[in-house]
Design a protein around this motif. Structure first.
Motif, PDB file in Angstrom:
ATOM      1  N   GLN A 198       0.814  -1.220   0.000  1.00 38.25           N
ATOM      2  CA  GLN A 198       0.000   0.000   0.000  1.00 38.25           C
ATOM      3  C   GLN A 198       0.848   1.271   0.000  1.00 38.25           C
ATOM      4  OE1 GLN A 198      -3.038   0.074   2.985  1.00 38.25           O
ATOM      5  NE2 GLN A 198      -3.416   2.251   2.762  1.00 38.25           N
TER       6      GLN A 198
ATOM      7  N   GLU B  80      -3.388  -4.087  -1.254  1.00 35.47           N
ATOM      8  CA  GLU B  80      -4.001  -2.750  -1.170  1.00 35.47           C
ATOM      9  C   GLU B  80      -3.176  -1.706  -1.923  1.00 35.47           C
ATOM     10  OE1 GLU B  80      -6.753  -2.056   1.172  1.00 35.47           O
ATOM     11  OE2 GLU B  80      -6.694  -3.814   2.482  1.00 35.47           O
TER      12      GLU B  80
ATOM     13  N   SER C 181      -5.229   1.670  -2.227  1.00 35.24           N
ATOM     14  CA  SER C 181      -6.096   2.120  -1.130  1.00 35.24           C
ATOM     15  C   SER C 181      -5.735   3.512  -0.620  1.00 35.24           C
ATOM     16  CB  SER C 181      -6.043   1.127   0.022  1.00 35.24           C
ATOM     17  OG  SER C 181      -6.384  -0.150  -0.450  1.00 35.24           O
TER      18      SER C 181
END
Ligand SMILES: Nc1ncnc2c1ncn2[C@@H]1O[C@H](COP(=O)(O)OP(=O)(O)OP(=O)(O)O)[C@@H](O)[C@H]1O
Ligand SMILES: [Mg+2]
Length: 292
Positions: free
Chosen positions: A103, A184, A187
């Motif tokens: 992420q 992710e 995200s």
């Protein structure tokens, strides 16, 4: 039913548990089961989307797939061969074949290196290509992810979040992996940037044939990029199937709840839909004893 195309990587009946902190020396040790009976197959050239609420075990499964998470039970196979990370030769091949993007690329990109050095480093360490070939490959990778030649001499802090994620993707692709695990990856990005990064990932897959395990909270994002979707709930895969089928005809109540919550986040959603979601949540809590 179409069987999965040419299985690339499979996870078979994996269990992972973590020791809970003991609340006293004389208290017995207790365990938290993070993964239970988890099996999943990723086909060559395919994207498998993995969704589920926070704490459901998505990142733990990602670490299992990456060979970074010890298992209490179960196996990982790459092209049918059991992955044995006690053997240096298989470990080297596996570490090249399966790459990761997380992420927060800021945390994983060395701030003291230029983009060119960041992209070159895995290839330099592998020691298979000449300096000249590596330079060509760095330029090729930059082009693949839409970075210009002059951006190669800059440092990570000189880029936006979306551009940094492009750099992280390029670095993951440097050793020509078969599978990239994306935990992710969008995200933390603005919605408009999210779709650019997802389009980029799709274009890369179309040209290189790489497979993805794509993890996200957001079912709408996952649906767009995935061929198949697996839904995790409390350490188990409760539903797995073709992306459209999982989204249009979910069989598990938790998937229905996820879909209803996705609609809920939409400002144009009617009060009637919200009411329906609350009803689903109540029915779900009754059936599974969950607090939603
Ligand atoms: N190293 C660890 N030690 C102890 N417990 C852990 C460890 N890693 C994960 N857990 C626990 O295992 C469960 C699953 O965590 P995991 O990070 O896989 O969830 P996740 O689905 O990725 O969540 P998120 O959406 O928040 O990233 C959680 O209850 C978490 O607290
Ligand atoms: Mg996670």
């Amino acid at each position: 039913m179409n069987p999965p195309v040419d299985p690339l990587l499979s996870v078979e009946d994996v269990h992972v548990r973590f020791a809970r902190r003991r609340r006293g020396f004389w208290r017995p040790r207790t365990w938290h089961t993070a993964l239970s009976e988890v099996s999943l197959t990723i086909g060559a050239g395919q994207t498998v989307g993995l969704v589920g609420e926070s704490g459901s075990g998505k990142s733990t499964l990602a670490r299992v797939v990456l060979g970074l998470q010890p298992r209490d039970q179960g196996q990982v196979r790459l092209r049918g061969e059991e992955v044995d990370l006690t053997r240096p030769d298989t470990t080297r091949a596996f570490r090249r074949a399966v790459q990761a993007v997380f992420q927060d690329p800021y945390g994983s990109l060395n701030p003291t290196m230029t983009v060119a050095t960041i992209l070159d480093e895995p290839m330099r360490i592998a020691g298979e290509l000449s300096t000249r070939d590596r330079q060509d490959r760095v330029r090729e990778l930059a082009e693949l992810v839409g970075l210009t030649a002059d951006q190669l001499d800059r440092y990570p802090y000189q880029f936006s979040g979306g551009q940094r994620q492009r750099i992280a993707i390029a670095r993951a692709l440097a050793p020509a992996p078969d599978l990239v695990v994306l935990d992710e990856p969008v995200s933390a990005l603005d919605v408009s940037i999210q779709s650019q990064v997802i389009d980029l990932l799709e274009r890369i897959q179309a040209t290189t044939g790489v497979s993805y395990l794509f993890i996200a909270h957001d079912l709408a994002v996952v649906r767009h990029i995935s061929h198949r979707i697996a839904v995790m709930y409390r350490g188990r895969i409760v539903e797995e199937g073709k992306a459209d089928q999982v989204c249009d005809e979910p069989s598990h109540p938790y998937t229905r709840l996820l879909l209803a919550s996705a609609l809920d986040a939409d400002p144009t959603t009617s009060a009637r839909r919200r009411e329906r979601r609350r009803g689903l949540a109540r029915a779900f809590a009754d059936e599974f004893g969950a607090h939603t």
